[in-house]
Design a protein around this motif. Structure first.
Motif, PDB file in Angstrom:
ATOM      1  N   PRO A 101       0.857  -1.146   0.095  1.00 56.61           N
ATOM      2  CA  PRO A 101       0.045   0.010   0.012  1.00 56.61           C
ATOM      3  C   PRO A 101       0.830   1.452  -0.065  1.00 56.61           C
ATOM      4  CG  PRO A 101      -0.554  -1.578   1.663  1.00 56.61           C
ATOM      5  CD  PRO A 101       0.658  -2.068   1.292  1.00 56.61           C
ATOM      6  N   ASN A 103       0.797   5.758  -0.619  1.00 56.50           N
ATOM      7  CA  ASN A 103      -0.079   7.051  -0.871  1.00 56.50           C
ATOM      8  C   ASN A 103       0.418   7.941  -1.774  1.00 56.50           C
ATOM      9  OD1 ASN A 103      -2.498   8.268  -0.079  1.00 56.50           O
ATOM     10  ND2 ASN A 103      -1.065   9.652   1.406  1.00 56.50           N
ATOM     11  N   GLU A 109      -4.454   6.623  -0.850  1.00 56.14           N
ATOM     12  CA  GLU A 109      -4.138   5.545   0.397  1.00 56.14           C
ATOM     13  C   GLU A 109      -4.187   6.451   1.728  1.00 56.14           C
ATOM     14  OE1 GLU A 109      -5.360   2.892   1.673  1.00 56.14           O
ATOM     15  OE2 GLU A 109      -4.105   1.378   0.334  1.00 56.14           O
ATOM     16  N   ASP A 113      -2.425   1.414   8.738  1.00 61.08           N
ATOM     17  CA  ASP A 113      -2.111  -0.021   8.366  1.00 61.08           C
ATOM     18  C   ASP A 113      -3.564  -0.682   8.825  1.00 61.08           C
ATOM     19  OD1 ASP A 113       0.152   0.515   7.196  1.00 61.08           O
ATOM     20  OD2 ASP A 113       1.332  -0.240   8.846  1.00 61.08           O
ATOM     21  N   LYS A 133       2.326   0.287   4.821  1.00 59.97           N
ATOM     22  CA  LYS A 133       2.017   1.481   4.051  1.00 59.97           C
ATOM     23  C   LYS A 133       3.485   1.904   3.856  1.00 59.97           C
ATOM     24  CE  LYS A 133      -0.187   5.611   4.079  1.00 59.97           C
ATOM     25  NZ  LYS A 133      -1.393   6.500   4.594  1.00 59.97           N
TER      26      LYS A 133
END
Length: 197
Positions: A101, A103, A109, A113, A133
């Motif tokens: 993941p 962002n 995103e 987490d 992430k």
């Protein structure tokens, strides 16, 4: 006659020394090119998963790996469904998907987490490994993505992560073999054919 012999002897010594230097230079060049061609593999990395546990890529030796950067609020987010489908179908055939993941694109995103884990489970029933992430682009890019995007590390090619859901295919030796666009679906014949090959 003595001068001629001395001249011939001196020439032989010069040629002999010259060849040694040339051979030494050739040997050095061969060593240098061998060093440049040595490429890393994915097994050297240990990262943290969505649940705060250590994930060691060396545990995936002998498997084909699809690495994908994911996001929960992207137009491509429905790809989670296809990713889970191919994972379920092929996980017992030495195949695994690892999600990262991130962002980095349009702040798609934003969650923690824990929120990402809940979203993936609730909406798509994701069971393949999902990492914590992290960044897949820019100065704070995580080390796995540095490997995936830099030819000096992966030995294949330089690439840039274009958007969410870009895919990287890793062979059973932990080597990068292909980079696929975010728009290539997980169920595309190129991916399924590779899994089955």
């Amino acid at each position: 006659m003595k001068k001629l012999l001395l001249l011939t002897f001196a020439t032989l010594i010069f040629i002999s020394c010259g060849n040694k230097t040339e051979n030494k230079t050739m040997a050095m060049n061969t060593e240098e090119s061998t060093e440049t061609l040595v490429k890393e593999n994915i097994y050297q990395f240990k990262v943290t998963d969505l649940y705060g546990e250590e994930f060691d890529f060396s545990s995936l030796k002998g498997k084909k790996i699809l690495i994908v950067n994911t996001a929960s609020e992207c137009g491509l987010t429905p790809q989670y469904k296809d990713l889970e489908a191919i994972y379920e179908k092929y996980k017992d055939k030495n195949f695994v998907i690892v999600g990262f993941p991130a962002n980095n694109f349009g702040s798609q995103e934003p969650g923690s987490d824990k929120e990402i884990a809940q979203f993936c489970q609730k909406n798509y029933g994701v069971t393949f490994p999902m990492m914590a992430k992290s960044s897949v682009k820019g100065k704070d890019m995580n080390e796995v993505y540095q490997f995936l995007t830099q030819k000096s590390k992966n030995g294949l090619q330089d690439s840039e992560v274009e958007w969410n859901f870009q895919k990287y295919l890793i062979n059973e030796k932990g080597e990068l073999i292909k980079v696929l666009s975010p728009r290539v679906l997980p169920t595309d014949k190129e991916i399924v054919g590779w899994i089955n090959s």
